[in-house]
Scaffold this active site. Structure first.
Site, PDB file in Angstrom:
ATOM      1  N   GLU A 121     -29.720 -26.930  -0.614  1.00 46.55           N
ATOM      2  CA  GLU A 121     -28.869 -26.522  -1.745  1.00 46.55           C
ATOM      3  C   GLU A 121     -27.624 -25.802  -1.249  1.00 46.55           C
ATOM      4  O   GLU A 121     -26.527 -26.003  -1.771  1.00 46.55           O
ATOM      5  CB  GLU A 121     -29.650 -25.637  -2.727  1.00 46.55           C
ATOM      6  CG  GLU A 121     -30.757 -26.360  -3.460  1.00 46.55           C
ATOM      7  CD  GLU A 121     -30.307 -27.668  -4.102  1.00 46.55           C
ATOM      8  OE1 GLU A 121     -29.283 -27.690  -4.804  1.00 46.55           O
ATOM      9  OE2 GLU A 121     -30.991 -28.687  -3.884  1.00 46.55           O
ATOM     10  N   TRP A 151     -25.301 -28.393  -0.509  1.00 45.70           N
ATOM     11  CA  TRP A 151     -24.519 -28.909  -1.641  1.00 45.70           C
ATOM     12  C   TRP A 151     -23.281 -28.045  -1.859  1.00 45.70           C
ATOM     13  O   TRP A 151     -22.211 -28.547  -2.214  1.00 45.70           O
ATOM     14  CB  TRP A 151     -25.375 -28.959  -2.910  1.00 45.70           C
ATOM     15  CG  TRP A 151     -26.145 -30.237  -3.029  1.00 45.70           C
ATOM     16  CD1 TRP A 151     -27.444 -30.435  -2.689  1.00 45.70           C
ATOM     17  CD2 TRP A 151     -25.652 -31.505  -3.490  1.00 45.70           C
ATOM     18  NE1 TRP A 151     -27.791 -31.749  -2.911  1.00 45.70           N
ATOM     19  CE2 TRP A 151     -26.719 -32.433  -3.413  1.00 45.70           C
ATOM     20  CE3 TRP A 151     -24.418 -31.950  -3.967  1.00 45.70           C
ATOM     21  CZ2 TRP A 151     -26.585 -33.768  -3.797  1.00 45.70           C
ATOM     22  CZ3 TRP A 151     -24.286 -33.286  -4.348  1.00 45.70           C
ATOM     23  CH2 TRP A 151     -25.356 -34.172  -4.256  1.00 45.70           C
ATOM     24  N   TRP A 189     -13.029 -41.117 -24.685  1.00 47.34           N
ATOM     25  CA  TRP A 189     -13.711 -39.931 -25.210  1.00 47.34           C
ATOM     26  C   TRP A 189     -13.593 -39.890 -26.720  1.00 47.34           C
ATOM     27  O   TRP A 189     -12.687 -40.482 -27.310  1.00 47.34           O
ATOM     28  CB  TRP A 189     -13.087 -38.657 -24.617  1.00 47.34           C
ATOM     29  CG  TRP A 189     -13.219 -38.580 -23.128  1.00 47.34           C
ATOM     30  CD1 TRP A 189     -12.213 -38.706 -22.219  1.00 47.34           C
ATOM     31  CD2 TRP A 189     -14.416 -38.355 -22.369  1.00 47.34           C
ATOM     32  NE1 TRP A 189     -12.707 -38.581 -20.939  1.00 47.34           N
ATOM     33  CE2 TRP A 189     -14.064 -38.364 -20.997  1.00 47.34           C
ATOM     34  CE3 TRP A 189     -15.749 -38.155 -22.701  1.00 47.34           C
ATOM     35  CZ2 TRP A 189     -14.987 -38.173 -19.976  1.00 47.34           C
ATOM     36  CZ3 TRP A 189     -16.674 -37.964 -21.690  1.00 47.34           C
ATOM     37  CH2 TRP A 189     -16.291 -37.977 -20.340  1.00 47.34           C
ATOM     38  N   ASN A 224     -30.011 -24.130 -13.030  1.00 46.73           N
ATOM     39  CA  ASN A 224     -29.399 -25.405 -12.619  1.00 46.73           C
ATOM     40  C   ASN A 224     -29.914 -26.597 -13.424  1.00 46.73           C
ATOM     41  O   ASN A 224     -29.144 -27.453 -13.835  1.00 46.73           O
ATOM     42  CB  ASN A 224     -29.643 -25.641 -11.129  1.00 46.73           C
ATOM     43  CG  ASN A 224     -29.019 -26.940 -10.666  1.00 46.73           C
ATOM     44  OD1 ASN A 224     -27.808 -27.124 -10.778  1.00 46.73           O
ATOM     45  ND2 ASN A 224     -29.835 -27.857 -10.177  1.00 46.73           N
ATOM     46  N   TRP A 251     -15.585 -34.056 -19.922  1.00 45.45           N
ATOM     47  CA  TRP A 251     -16.263 -33.093 -19.051  1.00 45.45           C
ATOM     48  C   TRP A 251     -15.377 -31.887 -18.739  1.00 45.45           C
ATOM     49  O   TRP A 251     -15.863 -30.783 -18.495  1.00 45.45           O
ATOM     50  CB  TRP A 251     -16.726 -33.759 -17.756  1.00 45.45           C
ATOM     51  CG  TRP A 251     -15.635 -34.375 -16.914  1.00 45.45           C
ATOM     52  CD1 TRP A 251     -15.189 -35.654 -16.980  1.00 45.45           C
ATOM     53  CD2 TRP A 251     -14.857 -33.728 -15.886  1.00 45.45           C
ATOM     54  NE1 TRP A 251     -14.173 -35.851 -16.058  1.00 45.45           N
ATOM     55  CE2 TRP A 251     -13.950 -34.686 -15.380  1.00 45.45           C
ATOM     56  CE3 TRP A 251     -14.828 -32.439 -15.348  1.00 45.45           C
ATOM     57  CZ2 TRP A 251     -13.029 -34.394 -14.360  1.00 45.45           C
ATOM     58  CZ3 TRP A 251     -13.914 -32.147 -14.338  1.00 45.45           C
ATOM     59  CH2 TRP A 251     -13.030 -33.117 -13.860  1.00 45.45           C
ATOM     60  N   TRP A 262     -19.821 -30.842 -12.770  1.00 46.61           N
ATOM     61  CA  TRP A 262     -19.376 -31.568 -13.973  1.00 46.61           C
ATOM     62  C   TRP A 262     -19.081 -33.024 -13.676  1.00 46.61           C
ATOM     63  O   TRP A 262     -19.421 -33.909 -14.458  1.00 46.61           O
ATOM     64  CB  TRP A 262     -18.177 -30.862 -14.614  1.00 46.61           C
ATOM     65  CG  TRP A 262     -18.675 -29.716 -15.449  1.00 46.61           C
ATOM     66  CD1 TRP A 262     -18.747 -28.406 -15.102  1.00 46.61           C
ATOM     67  CD2 TRP A 262     -19.261 -29.814 -16.752  1.00 46.61           C
ATOM     68  NE1 TRP A 262     -19.332 -27.676 -16.102  1.00 46.61           N
ATOM     69  CE2 TRP A 262     -19.650 -28.516 -17.132  1.00 46.61           C
ATOM     70  CE3 TRP A 262     -19.499 -30.866 -17.642  1.00 46.61           C
ATOM     71  CZ2 TRP A 262     -20.257 -28.246 -18.364  1.00 46.61           C
ATOM     72  CZ3 TRP A 262     -20.103 -30.595 -18.866  1.00 46.61           C
ATOM     73  CH2 TRP A 262     -20.472 -29.302 -19.211  1.00 46.61           C
TER      74      TRP A 262
HETATM   75  P1  FAD Z   1     -30.422 -21.642  -5.851  1.00 41.70           P
HETATM   76  O1  FAD Z   1     -31.252 -22.786  -6.340  1.00 41.70           O
HETATM   77  O2  FAD Z   1     -31.139 -20.445  -5.394  1.00 41.70           O
HETATM   78  O3  FAD Z   1     -29.476 -22.250  -4.703  1.00 41.70           O
HETATM   79  C1  FAD Z   1     -28.913 -21.444  -3.671  1.00 41.70           C
HETATM   80  C2  FAD Z   1     -27.425 -21.613  -3.597  1.00 41.70           C
HETATM   81  O4  FAD Z   1     -27.092 -22.959  -3.284  1.00 41.70           O
HETATM   82  C3  FAD Z   1     -26.702 -21.313  -4.905  1.00 41.70           C
HETATM   83  O5  FAD Z   1     -26.461 -19.936  -5.033  1.00 41.70           O
HETATM   84  C4  FAD Z   1     -25.420 -22.123  -4.748  1.00 41.70           C
HETATM   85  O6  FAD Z   1     -24.453 -21.441  -3.986  1.00 41.70           O
HETATM   86  C5  FAD Z   1     -25.889 -23.331  -3.958  1.00 41.70           C
HETATM   87  N1  FAD Z   1     -26.184 -24.437  -4.875  1.00 41.70           N
HETATM   88  C6  FAD Z   1     -27.351 -24.693  -5.498  1.00 41.70           C
HETATM   89  N2  FAD Z   1     -27.247 -25.835  -6.220  1.00 41.70           N
HETATM   90  C7  FAD Z   1     -25.986 -26.278  -6.051  1.00 41.70           C
HETATM   91  C8  FAD Z   1     -25.262 -27.400  -6.541  1.00 41.70           C
HETATM   92  N3  FAD Z   1     -25.827 -28.314  -7.345  1.00 41.70           N
HETATM   93  N4  FAD Z   1     -23.961 -27.555  -6.182  1.00 41.70           N
HETATM   94  C9  FAD Z   1     -23.373 -26.665  -5.350  1.00 41.70           C
HETATM   95  N5  FAD Z   1     -24.009 -25.577  -4.850  1.00 41.70           N
HETATM   96  C10 FAD Z   1     -25.296 -25.392  -5.205  1.00 41.70           C
HETATM   97  N6  FAD Z   1     -22.757 -23.358  -8.971  1.00 41.70           N
HETATM   98  C11 FAD Z   1     -21.909 -22.335  -8.751  1.00 41.70           C
HETATM   99  O7  FAD Z   1     -22.126 -21.557  -7.798  1.00 41.70           O
HETATM  100  N7  FAD Z   1     -20.796 -22.157  -9.532  1.00 41.70           N
HETATM  101  C12 FAD Z   1     -20.497 -22.993 -10.575  1.00 41.70           C
HETATM  102  O8  FAD Z   1     -19.470 -22.816 -11.233  1.00 41.70           O
HETATM  103  C13 FAD Z   1     -21.406 -24.051 -10.859  1.00 41.70           C
HETATM  104  N8  FAD Z   1     -21.196 -24.871 -11.919  1.00 41.70           N
HETATM  105  C14 FAD Z   1     -22.088 -25.898 -12.156  1.00 41.70           C
HETATM  106  C15 FAD Z   1     -21.835 -26.759 -13.246  1.00 41.70           C
HETATM  107  C16 FAD Z   1     -22.711 -27.802 -13.520  1.00 41.70           C
HETATM  108  C17 FAD Z   1     -22.434 -28.728 -14.690  1.00 41.70           C
HETATM  109  C18 FAD Z   1     -23.851 -27.998 -12.704  1.00 41.70           C
HETATM  110  C19 FAD Z   1     -24.805 -29.119 -12.995  1.00 41.70           C
HETATM  111  C20 FAD Z   1     -24.092 -27.161 -11.625  1.00 41.70           C
HETATM  112  C21 FAD Z   1     -23.222 -26.096 -11.327  1.00 41.70           C
HETATM  113  N9  FAD Z   1     -23.450 -25.224 -10.247  1.00 41.70           N
HETATM  114  C22 FAD Z   1     -22.554 -24.209 -10.007  1.00 41.70           C
HETATM  115  C23 FAD Z   1     -24.548 -25.465  -9.274  1.00 41.70           C
HETATM  116  C24 FAD Z   1     -25.881 -24.734  -9.550  1.00 41.70           C
HETATM  117  O9  FAD Z   1     -26.262 -24.898 -10.874  1.00 41.70           O
HETATM  118  C25 FAD Z   1     -25.810 -23.240  -9.237  1.00 41.70           C
HETATM  119  O10 FAD Z   1     -25.267 -23.030  -7.955  1.00 41.70           O
HETATM  120  C26 FAD Z   1     -27.220 -22.605  -9.258  1.00 41.70           C
HETATM  121  O11 FAD Z   1     -27.834 -22.810 -10.494  1.00 41.70           O
HETATM  122  C27 FAD Z   1     -27.085 -21.110  -8.978  1.00 41.70           C
HETATM  123  O12 FAD Z   1     -28.315 -20.466  -9.066  1.00 41.70           O
HETATM  124  P2  FAD Z   1     -29.062 -19.937  -7.760  1.00 41.70           P
HETATM  125  O13 FAD Z   1     -28.128 -19.115  -6.937  1.00 41.70           O
HETATM  126  O14 FAD Z   1     -30.320 -19.294  -8.198  1.00 41.70           O
HETATM  127  O15 FAD Z   1     -29.362 -21.292  -7.011  1.00 41.70           O
END
Ligand code: FAD
Length: 470
Positions: A277, A280, A308, A344, A362, A385
């Site tokens: 993650e 990502w 749209w 997420n 979006w 998005w």
């Molecule tokens: P954990 O599951 O603990 O993951 C650890 C870290 O990995 C996160 O803190 C984050 O930095 C990174 N990460 C995890 N999933 C993703 C992902 N899919 N893409 C990129 N990095 C990821 N994340 C943001 O940080 N900022 C945003 O503005 C953001 N907008 C999002 C919008 C949409 C529509 C979607 C589907 C996802 C978005 N995410 C965003 C990704 C993800 O949802 C969040 O990073 C995650 O939910 C944060 O919670 P956590 O720190 O507990 O994640």
């Protein structure tokens, strides 16, 4: 006595801070500076929830600096003017900062570097917010990656994150402190009391970030792989806002997670799933760096003319306010409003609903998230998005449409998450909780769109684009 300026941006920490370390090595004293210049970010200046976080994070950074014999000088205005004024006032000979990769910021930093070099000061930028530099990794054909899996394969092969550097105990202060405005004068906190509740959920700042990391390792990493998709559980790290503001570095997380899994085979799969993650996040920054148009436009040109819905303001408002009539969507939107964060899995569901059931662009969803998420991050938000809309790097295939009822049943089978955020559904359970319109006595919004019929138009439009684009 020589002075080096450390320009803090989104690296609001003392541990593993390359710019700070370089400044300490290059001069007798260090001047820590934060410059408030929202005009520089233009349309992507921090939204309201991010500003709430920033206020508290700057306050925490100042406290940490004071404990090390220093303090944070805050300036407000045009960045170049403020830096020049600080250089003139202190006679600083060095300026250090950590790099960011948003297109607008990179342009600004490049021109700053060029103009400040002319003044004779040493200007150096450093790597600090990512595990890899986006120019560092390429496909076999020398192109930027557009698909995660090959990116991650090369990443794991080529990138060896260095061990993080400990925070300096003492920071030698300059002989004279230049003027600083107060944190309050930046007016970062929202005028309404909307964000007051955030402090029950979050502790912005480096100490809060380290505490959160420790608690994740102790509490949840061993359940990460199996639990990360269930929004009622606390099996994720909640580190996203801390990472966005650079209150801890990805290297710190990488080494902490790896260190935790060493010798504990039982945690290996969870550690790998978690680091993926983080991967990502790296990939999202890689994509934004290489495709700077993507915050506003689809990565692939053929999606520009997607038909749209027109006149969607009422539907958009219902989505924003958590009044769509679909419990899992509404619970997510209310979690976002109350905490500045959303799980997420639920982010994917609400995004799919906006784009594919409501057929609202979006970009509208990305904008709403930008204002309301404490972790709003241009790279991650854009990727999330575009992934959901099916038009970006490594996007979900256009025909994958999340069914809000099935998702709800699958990922919140006992309705714990729904009950947490939708108290008006307290008396429902089982099937009815996931589809309350089947219970006519319940005071809950009626569905604003038919979830079974509505994706058809989106699918038809996507299919046309695909045909035309192939
Ligand atoms: P954990 O599951 O603990 O993951 C650890 C870290 O990995 C996160 O803190 C984050 O930095 C990174 N990460 C995890 N999933 C993703 C992902 N899919 N893409 C990129 N990095 C990821 N994340 C943001 O940080 N900022 C945003 O503005 C953001 N907008 C999002 C919008 C949409 C529509 C979607 C589907 C996802 C978005 N995410 C965003 C990704 C993800 O949802 C969040 O990073 C995650 O939910 C944060 O919670 P956590 O720190 O507990 O994640």
């Amino acid at each position: 006595m020589s002075t080096a300026i450390v320009w803090f941006r989104r690296d609001l920490r003392l541990t593993d801070n390359s710019a700070l370390r370089a400044a300490l090595a290059s001069a007798d004293s260090v001047l820590p500076v934060y410059i408030h210049d929202p005009a520089a970010d233009r349309e992507w200046a921090p939204g309201a929830a991010s500003r709430w976080w920033l206020h508290h994070s700057l306050s925490a950074l100042d406290a940490a600096l004071r404990a090390s014999g220093s303090r944070l000088v805050i300036r407000s205005g045009d960045t170049a003017d403020e830096l020049r004024a600080l250089i003139a006032a202190t006679g600083a000979t060095q300026l250090h900062w950590n790099r960011l990769y948003e297109p607008r910021i990179m342009q600004r930093d490049a021109s700053l570097k060029a103009t400040l070099h002319e003044t004779g000061i040493g200007v150096e930028s450093h790597a600090g917010c990512l595990l890899h530099e986006p120019v560092q990794l390429q496909t076999g054909n020398g192109q930027p990656f557009r698909v995660f899996t090959p990116f991650w394969k090369v990443f794991l092969r080529d990138v060896v994150p260095a061990a993080p550097v400990v925070a300096p105990r003492k920071l030698p202060a300059p002989q004279n402190w230049p003027g600083s405005v107060s944190l309050q004068s930046l007016r970062l906190l929202p005028a309404q009391d909307w964000a007051d509740g955030f402090s029950g959920w979050w502790t912005p700042g480096e100490a809060g970030a380290l505490q959160q990391l420790r608690s994740f390792l102790k509490r949840a990493i061993g359940r990460y792989q199996s639990g990360r998709d269930y929004p009622s559980r606390t099996d994720v790290s909640y580190l996203s806002p801390h990472l966005h503001f650079g209150e801890l570095s990805p290297r710190q997380i990488w080494h902490a997670v790896r260190g935790f899994a060493v010798g504990r085979a039982v945690f290996e799969a969870d550690a790998q799933a978690y680091l993926r993650e983080l991967g990502w996040r790296e990939f999202a920054h890689h994509v934004l760096f290489n495709f700077p148009h993507t915050p506003n436009e689809p990565m692939y040109e053929k999606f520009r003319d997607f038909p749209w819905r027109k006149n969607y303001s009422e539907l958009l408002r219902a989505w924003q306010q958590g009044c769509t009539g679909y419990p899992i969507v509404d619970a997510g939107m209310r979690e976002l409003w109350a905490t500045g964060w959303m799980h997420n899995r639920v982010r994917m569901i609400v995004a799919s609903f906006l784009v594919k059931n409501l057929r609202i662009p979006w970009q509208e969803g990305a904008r709403w998230f930008w204002g309301t998420l404490v972790d709003a991050d241009l790279a991650n938000n854009t990727m999330g998005w575009q992934w959901s809309a099916g038009c970006g790097a490594d996007a979900a295939p256009y025909f994958r449409i999340f069914n809000p009822v099935l998702q709800s049943k699958k990922f919140d089978p006992d309705g714990e998450y729904l009950h947490r955020w939708l108290p008006e559904l307290a008396n429902l359970d089982g099937e009815a909780l996931h589809a309350p319109w089947t219970h006519s006595t319940i005071d809950f919004p009626k569905p604003i769109v038919d979830y079974k019929a509505s994706p058809e138009q989106a699918l038809a439009a996507y299919a046309r684009i695909k045909v035309n684009g192939d």
